[in-house]
Design an enzyme around this catalytic site. Sequence first.
Site, PDB file in Angstrom:
ATOM      1  N   TRP A  37      49.864  28.263   4.371  1.00  0.00           N
ATOM      2  CA  TRP A  37      49.251  29.519   3.942  1.00  0.00           C
ATOM      3  C   TRP A  37      50.191  30.707   4.112  1.00  0.00           C
ATOM      4  O   TRP A  37      50.243  31.593   3.261  1.00  0.00           O
ATOM      5  CB  TRP A  37      47.923  29.736   4.675  1.00  0.00           C
ATOM      6  CG  TRP A  37      46.900  28.770   4.170  1.00  0.00           C
ATOM      7  CD1 TRP A  37      46.362  27.696   4.837  1.00  0.00           C
ATOM      8  CD2 TRP A  37      46.323  28.742   2.860  1.00  0.00           C
ATOM      9  NE1 TRP A  37      45.491  27.016   4.029  1.00  0.00           N
ATOM     10  CE2 TRP A  37      45.437  27.630   2.811  1.00  0.00           C
ATOM     11  CE3 TRP A  37      46.460  29.541   1.734  1.00  0.00           C
ATOM     12  CZ2 TRP A  37      44.706  27.309   1.666  1.00  0.00           C
ATOM     13  CZ3 TRP A  37      45.728  29.222   0.590  1.00  0.00           C
ATOM     14  CH2 TRP A  37      44.865  28.121   0.563  1.00  0.00           C
ATOM     15  N   ASP A  85      46.683  37.054   9.124  1.00  0.00           N
ATOM     16  CA  ASP A  85      45.660  36.259   8.456  1.00  0.00           C
ATOM     17  C   ASP A  85      44.969  35.415   9.529  1.00  0.00           C
ATOM     18  O   ASP A  85      45.554  34.503  10.093  1.00  0.00           O
ATOM     19  CB  ASP A  85      46.327  35.362   7.405  1.00  0.00           C
ATOM     20  CG  ASP A  85      45.351  34.394   6.736  1.00  0.00           C
ATOM     21  OD1 ASP A  85      44.158  34.386   7.087  1.00  0.00           O
ATOM     22  OD2 ASP A  85      45.807  33.626   5.856  1.00  0.00           O
ATOM     23  N   LYS A 112      35.451  29.834   6.282  1.00  0.00           N
ATOM     24  CA  LYS A 112      35.886  28.868   7.279  1.00  0.00           C
ATOM     25  C   LYS A 112      35.117  28.983   8.596  1.00  0.00           C
ATOM     26  O   LYS A 112      34.785  27.986   9.215  1.00  0.00           O
ATOM     27  CB  LYS A 112      37.390  29.012   7.531  1.00  0.00           C
ATOM     28  CG  LYS A 112      38.216  28.708   6.291  1.00  0.00           C
ATOM     29  CD  LYS A 112      39.696  28.818   6.555  1.00  0.00           C
ATOM     30  CE  LYS A 112      40.499  28.563   5.289  1.00  0.00           C
ATOM     31  NZ  LYS A 112      40.324  27.215   4.723  1.00  0.00           N
TER      32      LYS A 112
END
Length: 364
Positions: free
Chosen positions: A100, A170, A194
Amino acid sequence: MVINFGAGPAKLPEEVLKSVQESLLNCNGSGVSIMEMSHRSQNYAKIQDAAINDLRELLNVPDNYKILLMQGGGTGQFAAVCLNLMGRTGTADYVVTGAWSAKAAKEAAQYGKVNLVLPKMSNYTSVPRQSSWTLDPNASFVYYCDNETVHGVEFDFVPEIANGVPLVCDMSSNFLSRPIDVNKFGVIFAGAQKNIGPAGTTVVIIREDLIGHHMPNTPSILNFSLMDKEKSLLNTPPTFGIYVMGLVFQWVKRNGGLAGMATNAEIKSKLIYDVIDKSNGFYSCPVDTAVRSRMNIPFRIGNITGVEELEKKFLSQAEDEGMIQLKGHRSVGGIRASLYNAMTVAETKLLANLMLNFYENNNK
């Protein structure tokens, strides 16, 4: 009973889902569903304000930080962060420790100069200590991903950045799983799907002085200044997702807050890592012990020649026992167990027991 070990959209607390079910046709006495409610109504304003206030309380967010509720997920923020911050100096530092953060750095290269502070890794299994990083003192910001969902790497420290360069993080897959000091960050963002709610909402926490530096061509929907000015109501927000997210925040508060979530995360992840570590190599986790994720645990089964056959057998047995979405990410294969806040200790023990039984029956 089905236990969802998926990495996202992920498991939500059962009592939250029941509450949503009970109020689906008549939300908070309004006579309409949250999915029908005008985002400009007083009824909805109470829901959104309560969610933001509860989140501010949970994280102890200082007064000089704004909380924005946006759309576009983490991928949208890969661009938004650059469009709103990179124009300050035209360059940014990226700490790439997994899939990511690598995608974020690739996106950022469209908007300015990207400095990769670490040499490119052949495998994402560690977090090099900050003393080995090559940071640019002129960077607009330093970016990292606190928990890499695909590779199961989670930072065990918060980077200390000099020269007043803001830290951007993040936190999509470990948001609200442990206490943090918001003051150490310029921007924190997290996709809801999530750990805190349904897919569709992205939480952005940003220090006030970083708002208003956007590039002239920044789309309105990604513009932090406009979203702040309009109180996250620039356009129609994902009202249902924000409603559920607010219920999750209340659930976290009732269950020990972030300290309670952190304690449970340690207990749950230890249950699985202990089985892996005591299996004499039958199970293996490639991640360095110090930075093993508490949220996403990737592992392989068996030796190189028999790994795929054993993993298919394990996944089949898991599904027979009601444990779903344990297959690893398509880019790395193997098995991955995601243990977000909503996953209970009892449910995690069922997975640990399955792993022990599978080991005893297949360790030849």
